[in-house]
Motif scaffolding. Structure first.
Motif, PDB file in Angstrom:
ATOM      1  N   UNK A   9       0.830  -1.204   0.000  1.00 24.05           N
ATOM      2  CA  UNK A   9       0.000   0.000   0.000  1.00 24.05           C
ATOM      3  C   UNK A   9       0.867   1.258   0.000  1.00 24.05           C
ATOM      4  N   UNK A  10       0.725   2.065  -1.049  1.00 21.85           N
ATOM      5  CA  UNK A  10       1.339   3.390  -1.152  1.00 21.85           C
ATOM      6  C   UNK A  10       2.826   3.369  -0.763  1.00 21.85           C
ATOM      7  N   UNK A  11       3.545   2.433  -1.328  1.00 21.53           N
ATOM      8  CA  UNK A  11       4.954   2.237  -0.979  1.00 21.53           C
ATOM      9  C   UNK A  11       5.832   3.303  -1.644  1.00 21.53           C
ATOM     10  N   UNK A  12       6.704   3.918  -0.838  1.00 19.69           N
ATOM     11  CA  UNK A  12       7.594   4.963  -1.354  1.00 19.69           C
ATOM     12  C   UNK A  12       9.014   4.737  -0.846  1.00 19.69           C
ATOM     13  N   UNK A  13       9.973   5.025  -1.723  1.00 16.18           N
ATOM     14  CA  UNK A  13      11.374   5.028  -1.315  1.00 16.18           C
ATOM     15  C   UNK A  13      12.080   6.188  -1.988  1.00 16.18           C
ATOM     16  N   UNK A  14      12.494   7.166  -1.177  1.00 15.29           N
ATOM     17  CA  UNK A  14      13.213   8.333  -1.657  1.00 15.29           C
ATOM     18  C   UNK A  14      14.654   8.267  -1.130  1.00 15.29           C
ATOM     19  N   UNK A  23      13.222   9.910  -6.235  1.00 13.53           N
ATOM     20  CA  UNK A  23      11.999   9.174  -5.937  1.00 13.53           C
ATOM     21  C   UNK A  23      12.005   7.864  -6.723  1.00 13.53           C
ATOM     22  N   UNK A  24      12.746   6.881  -6.187  1.00 15.04           N
ATOM     23  CA  UNK A  24      12.911   5.597  -6.872  1.00 15.04           C
ATOM     24  C   UNK A  24      11.597   4.834  -6.956  1.00 15.04           C
ATOM     25  N   UNK A  25      10.834   4.844  -5.879  1.00 18.02           N
ATOM     26  CA  UNK A  25       9.486   4.267  -5.846  1.00 18.02           C
ATOM     27  C   UNK A  25       8.589   5.321  -5.223  1.00 18.02           C
ATOM     28  N   UNK A  26       7.497   5.666  -5.905  1.00 16.84           N
ATOM     29  CA  UNK A  26       6.735   6.841  -5.498  1.00 16.84           C
ATOM     30  C   UNK A  26       5.232   6.558  -5.445  1.00 16.84           C
ATOM     31  N   UNK A  27       4.826   5.784  -4.431  1.00 16.22           N
ATOM     32  CA  UNK A  27       3.403   5.551  -4.220  1.00 16.22           C
ATOM     33  C   UNK A  27       2.852   4.386  -5.010  1.00 16.22           C
ATOM     34  N   UNK A  28       3.420   3.207  -4.812  1.00 21.17           N
ATOM     35  CA  UNK A  28       3.001   2.005  -5.543  1.00 21.17           C
ATOM     36  C   UNK A  28       2.132   1.130  -4.643  1.00 21.17           C
ATOM     37  N   UNK A  29       1.006   0.660  -5.184  1.00 28.36           N
ATOM     38  CA  UNK A  29       0.107  -0.232  -4.454  1.00 28.36           C
ATOM     39  C   UNK A  29      -0.270  -1.410  -5.340  1.00 28.36           C
ATOM     40  N   UNK A 223       6.954   2.941 -14.690  1.00 25.08           N
ATOM     41  CA  UNK A 223       7.734   3.991 -15.352  1.00 25.08           C
ATOM     42  C   UNK A 223       8.101   5.062 -14.342  1.00 25.08           C
ATOM     43  N   UNK A 224       9.390   5.265 -14.138  1.00 26.84           N
ATOM     44  CA  UNK A 224       9.910   6.338 -13.296  1.00 26.84           C
ATOM     45  C   UNK A 224       9.273   6.340 -11.896  1.00 26.84           C
ATOM     46  N   UNK A 225       9.272   5.173 -11.261  1.00 31.93           N
ATOM     47  CA  UNK A 225       8.845   5.067  -9.877  1.00 31.93           C
ATOM     48  C   UNK A 225       7.380   4.815  -9.642  1.00 31.93           C
TER      49      UNK A 225
END
Length: 314
Positions: A9-14, A23-29, A223-225
């Protein structure tokens, strides 16, 4: 009916860099059903491998939540996390670099048993030989070293080691990209057979849509995070909606005389995640981009049952 083994849920890694954030991963669910495969596809630098490392908690997230087997991965104490992580394993892109070069094949496969203090020498040896037979590596290679095996055989050893602790989830990080095409098919067939026999769940990362087509129940295009499109495999291949997905399909070789349905290829390189476009992240490479695409980020939404896309054109 399958139940979800993994929910993200809403995974982010900056990553901090020069006073800014990458912002390698920017809000992935997404979710993964037990015994099925989710394919994650995209160009190098899109964030696919970062997702893999976040799920395995090899790196800490900036924010977001990962639930595995009903447990919140980021909230568990270290002891419980260690137990849970034995059910999560990874197969790497370069099979040779993933093995210990100074250890024999038998010793490489034995490592998970040693680290987790399982069995004595004779029990571990028996288990290793069973795993070698399971993945199609001759027992004659038990005392051989990784450099003595072909790339395909090395990857089979990597798969055997990943299976040692009977995991429920295996993340395959481009496991066939460094192999010849004929060997790729053999490894994919092996993974499919193991999934069927052991009810394994896979996250299969690749940069080529052709590789994930037959092994995946669902495919997400990154695409792009961010995910720009996600759907069941047949729906995605037969009815692609995002221009980036269409361009990736354009790159898939076809045996048809006319080359199949014609899509426009994409040009240029993926922008830097340090300075992504303000609106749609694909707008700098999309021939259909309109003013709205340049300034407003599209919502990632469900446009057909189970078919999600982030595009102003849809």
């Amino acid at each position: 009916m399958h139940k979800n083994i993994l929910e993200v849920q809403d995974l982010k890694k900056y990553f901090p860099l020069s006073g800014k954030q990458v912002k390698a991963v920017d809000g992935v669910s997404f979710s993964l059903e037990e015994g099925t495969t989710l394919g994650i596809v995209g160009e190098s630098g899109s964030g696919k491998s970062t997702i893999a490392r976040l799920i395995l908690k090899l790196i800490e997230p900036t924010s977001g939540k990962v639930d595995f087997l009903g447990e919140s991965l980021y909230d568990l104490p270290q002891k419980e996390l260690r137990t849970l992580r034995s059910n999560m394993q990874m197969i790497f892109q370069n099979p040779y670099l993933s093995l210990f070069p100074h250890l024999s094949i038998g010793d490489n496969i034995e490592q998970p048993f040693i680290i987790n203090r399982l069995g004595n020498d004779s029990v571990r040896r028996e288990k290793v030989l069973e795993l070698m037979d399971l993945v199609g590596v001759s027992k004659d290679y038990y005392h051989a070293f990784p450099h003595e095996l072909s790339g395909g055989q090395q990857q089979r050893v990597g798969i055997a080691r990943a299976l040692a602790l009977n995991p429920k989830l295996i993340i395959c990080d481009e496991p066939v990209s460094s192999l010849d095409v004929s060997i790729q098919a053999q490894i994919l067939n092996l993974l499919e057979k193991l999934q069927k026999d052991r009810n394994l769940s896979y996250i299969f990362i690749a940069h080529n849509l052709a590789v994930v087509e037959h092994i995946s129940k669902k495919v997400a295009v990154m695409y792009l995070g961010k995910f720009v499109e996600c759907a069941d495999t047949a729906e995605l291949y037969n009815n692609p909606l995002h221009p980036y997905t269409k361009a990736l399909l354009e790159a898939v070789p076809s045996l048809e005389a006319d080359g199949g349905k014609a899509f426009e290829a994409i040009y240029g390189e993926i922008p830097s995640p340090l300075n992504p476009p303000k609106g749609c992240r694909f707008c700098t490479r999309c021939k259909y981009a309109k003013p709205e695409c340049l300034s407003v980020e599209p919502e990632y939404r469900e446009v057909n049952p189970g078919h999600f896309v982030a595009c102003h054109l849809v």
